[in-house]
Design a protein around this motif. Structure first.
Motif, PDB file in Angstrom:
ATOM      1  N   CYS A  92       0.400  -1.321   0.058  1.00  5.80           N
ATOM      2  CA  CYS A  92       0.220   0.234   0.162  1.00  5.80           C
ATOM      3  C   CYS A  92       0.821   0.968  -0.143  1.00  5.80           C
ATOM      4  N   LEU A  93       1.859   1.416   0.912  1.00  7.46           N
ATOM      5  CA  LEU A  93       3.023   2.509   0.789  1.00  7.46           C
ATOM      6  C   LEU A  93       4.110   2.631  -0.536  1.00  7.46           C
ATOM      7  N   LEU A  94       3.800   1.185  -0.556  1.00  5.09           N
ATOM      8  CA  LEU A  94       3.916   1.582  -2.663  1.00  5.09           C
ATOM      9  C   LEU A  94       3.152   1.851  -3.711  1.00  5.09           C
ATOM     10  N   TYR A  95       2.017   2.073  -3.585  1.00  2.68           N
ATOM     11  CA  TYR A  95       0.847   2.401  -4.195  1.00  2.68           C
ATOM     12  C   TYR A  95       0.848   4.249  -3.929  1.00  2.68           C
ATOM     13  N   ASN A  96       1.127   4.204  -3.126  1.00  2.00           N
ATOM     14  CA  ASN A  96       0.830   6.217  -2.061  1.00  2.00           C
ATOM     15  C   ASN A  96       1.919   6.266  -3.267  1.00  2.00           C
ATOM     16  N   GLN A  97       3.338   6.215  -2.848  1.00  2.00           N
ATOM     17  CA  GLN A  97       3.927   6.696  -3.437  1.00  2.00           C
ATOM     18  C   GLN A  97       4.658   6.354  -5.529  1.00  2.00           C
ATOM     19  N   THR A  98       3.491   6.075  -6.096  1.00  2.00           N
ATOM     20  CA  THR A  98       4.308   5.479  -7.527  1.00  2.00           C
ATOM     21  C   THR A  98       3.087   5.547  -7.681  1.00  2.00           C
ATOM     22  N   SER A  99       1.483   5.563  -6.867  1.00  2.00           N
ATOM     23  CA  SER A  99       0.023   5.305  -8.316  1.00  2.00           C
ATOM     24  C   SER A  99       0.542   4.894  -9.172  1.00  2.00           C
ATOM     25  N   LEU A 113      -4.319  -3.658   6.284  1.00  2.00           N
ATOM     26  CA  LEU A 113      -5.810  -2.417   6.253  1.00  2.00           C
ATOM     27  C   LEU A 113      -5.824  -1.602   6.699  1.00  2.00           C
ATOM     28  N   LEU A 114      -5.056  -1.053   7.569  1.00  2.00           N
ATOM     29  CA  LEU A 114      -5.723   0.781   7.702  1.00  2.00           C
ATOM     30  C   LEU A 114      -5.108   1.438   6.731  1.00  2.00           C
ATOM     31  N   GLU A 115      -3.777   1.028   6.187  1.00  2.00           N
ATOM     32  CA  GLU A 115      -3.005   1.816   4.807  1.00  2.00           C
ATOM     33  C   GLU A 115      -4.125   1.437   3.305  1.00  2.00           C
ATOM     34  N   LEU A 116      -5.157   0.656   3.107  1.00  2.00           N
ATOM     35  CA  LEU A 116      -6.186   0.856   2.846  1.00  2.00           C
ATOM     36  C   LEU A 116      -6.855   1.202   2.685  1.00  2.00           C
ATOM     37  N   TYR A 117      -7.344   1.359   4.071  1.00  2.00           N
ATOM     38  CA  TYR A 117      -8.667   2.091   3.781  1.00  2.00           C
ATOM     39  C   TYR A 117      -8.411   3.281   3.744  1.00  2.00           C
ATOM     40  N   ARG A 118      -7.200   3.899   3.838  1.00  2.00           N
ATOM     41  CA  ARG A 118      -6.384   5.780   3.927  1.00  2.00           C
ATOM     42  C   ARG A 118      -6.835   5.216   2.304  1.00  2.00           C
ATOM     43  N   ILE A 119      -6.537   4.572   1.578  1.00  2.00           N
ATOM     44  CA  ILE A 119      -7.037   4.899  -0.077  1.00  2.00           C
ATOM     45  C   ILE A 119      -7.791   4.244  -1.100  1.00  2.00           C
ATOM     46  N   THR A 120      -8.852   3.717  -0.289  1.00  2.00           N
ATOM     47  CA  THR A 120     -10.176   3.746  -1.019  1.00  2.00           C
ATOM     48  C   THR A 120     -10.767   3.781  -0.138  1.00  2.00           C
ATOM     49  N   GLY A 121     -11.047   4.444   1.139  1.00  2.00           N
ATOM     50  CA  GLY A 121     -11.856   4.397   1.702  1.00  2.00           C
ATOM     51  C   GLY A 121     -12.910   4.000   1.878  1.00  2.00           C
ATOM     52  N   ASN A 122     -12.638   2.411   1.920  1.00  2.00           N
ATOM     53  CA  ASN A 122     -13.689   1.202   2.306  1.00  2.00           C
ATOM     54  C   ASN A 122     -14.074   1.049   3.661  1.00  2.00           C
ATOM     55  N   GLU A 123     -14.582   1.553   3.946  1.00  2.00           N
ATOM     56  CA  GLU A 123     -15.450   1.405   5.510  1.00  2.00           C
ATOM     57  C   GLU A 123     -15.653   0.409   6.461  1.00  2.00           C
ATOM     58  N   THR A 124     -15.557  -1.203   5.528  1.00  2.00           N
ATOM     59  CA  THR A 124     -15.566  -2.444   5.672  1.00  2.00           C
ATOM     60  C   THR A 124     -14.072  -2.417   6.336  1.00  2.00           C
ATOM     61  N   TYR A 125     -13.355  -2.232   6.225  1.00  2.00           N
ATOM     62  CA  TYR A 125     -11.567  -2.575   6.564  1.00  2.00           C
ATOM     63  C   TYR A 125     -11.543  -1.741   8.338  1.00  2.00           C
ATOM     64  N   LYS A 126     -11.641   0.292   7.936  1.00  2.00           N
ATOM     65  CA  LYS A 126     -11.947   0.273   9.314  1.00  2.00           C
ATOM     66  C   LYS A 126     -12.196   0.002  10.284  1.00  2.00           C
TER      67      LYS A 126
END
Length: 630
Positions: free
Chosen positions: A205-212, A272-285
């Protein structure tokens, strides 16, 4: 692309964000932004500064980085089951946190050397590891790759050096390619229902944040999809199930089917929290918060940690009993990290309350006085004993991991938020933050906390400005006094943040006085035990101090509300002890009139058993069973 990922990628899932051109490597704007962000600069003094300095000089800087790197050399790629490759990443991410806390040229040179040395071992296919070619993806191989990526990404976060980002991308690409060549299933690789391997979610997830680059997002989503398969840990669907009871007890405690592994489970939820920040999927949070709450209620003990032989076991109700290999440091650190993640995300006081308890008790209680070593396990009653070396690396996992928690906590003492600034913790030092109008202001804390509950905070800033200061009122403080420039602020609620909104100017002073009275807590039903807490600090008896033997049955002499009088005692032991008190206890007696009160010495849990000479200590004091009073 393997069939599993291809199948998932073709499902029509709508994500509420725009993916940038992967070639541009532009940083992704998260759908969900953290409530809190780091302060501009911190400078500590006093107790915490001493602890940090000791560990920086005697553990982090004393580490032979070349020995950690040596495990990755191509000629060493013969491993089939061990975890040598985690040590570089754990130590290195600790060193980066230490650099963020206190930048220095010496430490920067160490970081530079360690990254250059690691990247020199990277194969043309991108692999960094030590597993034999025909054993890749097995046991701890993916786990080690995860820590390499986390280290390289941490280095990029402070240097913006593209070689480390490129190196991390190549590790990720190689992992995805290796999985594709097999069956594409990550949750069947290694132990613990795939949690160790699948915890690679965080750096992906951190890699996706940095590279898109969307391939990393697709991989992250696929990992989470696989969690919910029959072979997986089912971290979302079982989020409301007690963490110690999610799966049947396996025949082999350390095995692929073991689903209660504490450290790896929480690592997955961090991802999963990093993925939540990316997607906004409340299920993860919701899954993370539900699990965090369950861990707190069913596992976390009075000192802020838990787990026996590294597994959740519904241990909180029996924490007063002798427990095998209790509260591993790696578990303590990851619980602290998960709580800190949720604090950063939500800004809620309950996460800071838990992190503070963990930090001052379980974590600091694992650290030697000089900061050089970490105990692998720390019982509540017993001795502090060093752990053994692992994998021939000259240290163990907990000695590598402990500093990650030690240096994370201070960075969250004072943080910025869109309304102003938030004070989460109390420590002697100065904290610089950016105001709403982009001024750099300073908040100076003067305190001996947690020895004292009195904290003074003074503002220094170029121009007066209107903003809000959020000030944590700990859950333990039942009688709190708060004032600004001598004017009392009423209706302060414990377990929350006092919000002070005004035009702040240089010289404005906040005075906070927390309720640090000692109080007795009890646990156990058939076999009851009592312990004493003062503020966030757990107190303990220690065989170093004169008085009745630890095995003597003692009842704390408390008032009807559970408060116990504590008298400060001068430290004459020659050991570095944070707190030392005398309290009155009622000893067991065999006379009709009972015995007179006995005076006993108590110290803080982190100092107990932590002197020059070995000593035994006791947090939970067994209480007499009195059938006549049942």
């Amino acid at each position: 692309m393997n069939k599993a990922i291809l199948l998932f990628a073709t499902i029509g899932i709508s994500l509420c964000f725009i993916v940038a051109d992967s070639k541009a490597q532009k940083r992704v704007t998260p759908v969900v932004k953290d409530v809190l962000s780091p302060a501009q600069n911190i400078s500590l003094s006093g107790y915490l500064a001493e602890k940090l300095s000791g560990d920086l000089n005697n553990r982090i800087l004393a580490q032979d980085a070349d020995r950690l790197i040596d495990a990755f050399k191509p000629e060493k790629r013969t491993e089939t089951r061990l975890w040598q490759t985690e040590f570089w990443g754990k130590w290195f991410t600790s060193a980066v946190l230490a650099y963020k806390y206190q930048p220095s040229e010496r430490l920067k040179l160490v970081l530079d050397h360690a990254v250059t040395g690691l990247l020199a071992q990277q194969s043309p296919d991108g692999y960094i590891g030590n597993y034999a070619p025909n054993h890749r993806l097995e046991e701890w191989d993916i786990w080690g790759r995860k820590y390499c990526m986390l280290g390289l990404l941490a280095y990029y976060s402070v240097t913006k050096d593209k070689k480390s980002l490129t190196g991390a991308m190549r590790v990720a690409d190689n992992l995805m390619d290796d999985l594709k060549k097999q069956d594409g299933i990550i949750v069947t690789k290694g132990n613990y229902r795939g949690m160790a391997a699948a915890s690679v979610l965080e750096p992906i997830c951190l890699l996706y944040n940095q590279t898109s680059n969307k391939k990393y997002l697709d991989f992250a989503l696929e990992i989470v999809r696989q969690w919910e398969t029959p072979e997986g840990p089912q971290l979302i669907s079982k989020a409301n199930t007690n963490v110690g009871q999610r799966f049947e007890k396996p025949k082999n405690w350390y095995s692929p089917e073991q689903g209660q592994k504490a450290y790896e489970m929480m690592s997955c939820y961090e991802g999963l929290l990093e993925l939540y920040r990316i997607t906004g999927n409340e299920t993860y949070k919701k899954a993370v918060i539900a699990t965090w709450t369950n861990i707190k209620e069913t596992e976390i003990n009075i000192a802020g940690s838990g787990a026996s032989t590294e597994m959740w076991f519904s241990g909180k109700p029996i924490e007063n009993l002798p427990i095998n290999h209790y509260q591993e440091v790696c578990v303590t650190v990851t619980w602290l990290k998960l709580s800190s993640q949720l604090l950063r995300l939500t800004g809620e006081a309950k996460y800071a309350d838990e992190a503070e308890k963990t930090y001052y008790n379980a974590l600091l209680g694992s650290l030697s006085n000089n900061g050089a070593t970490w105990a692998k396990y720390t019982p509540l009653n017993g001795q502090r004993l060093p752990g053994s070396e692992q994998c021939g690396m000259g240290l163990n996992c907990c000695e590598a991991s402990g500093p990650r928690g030690l240096f994370l906590y201070p960075l969250q003492t004072v943080m910025e938020r869109k309304e102003g600034v938030q004070v989460n913790y109390f420590a002697e030092g100065t904290f610089k933050f950016k105001t709403l109008k982009a001024q750099v202001a300073t908040l100076k804390q003067t305190t001996t906390y947690p020895r004292s509950g009195v904290i003074e905070m003074v503002i220094d800033m170029p121009k007066a400005e209107n903003f809000e200061i959020f000030l944590r009122i700990p859950q333990y403080s039942k009688a709190t006094k708060l004032a600004v420039n001598g004017q009392v602020i009423n209706d302060v609620q414990r377990g929350s943040y006092a919000k002070i909104s005004r035009v702040w100017k240089t010289g404005d002073k906040i005075t906070l006085e927390l309720d640090m009275r000692g109080h007795v807590v009890n646990t156990g039903s058939t076999a009851a035990s009592a312990a004493i807490i003062r503020g966030p600090i757990v107190l303990a008896r220690d065989s170093r101090f004169a008085g009745a033997a630890i095995t003597t049955m003692m009842k704390p002499y408390a008032d009807k509300d559970g408060y116990i009088n504590l008298t400060e005692v001068k430290n004459t032991t020659g050991d570095n002890i944070l707190m030392l008190y005398r309290a009155t206890f009622v000893p067991e007696a065999y006379t009709e009139k009972g015995a007179a009160g006995a005076k006993l010495i108590l110290c803080d849990y982190a100092s107990a058993g932590n002197g020059k000479l070995s000593s035994s200590f006791q947090v939970w004091m067994p209480q007499l069973i009195k059938p006549a009073e049942k």
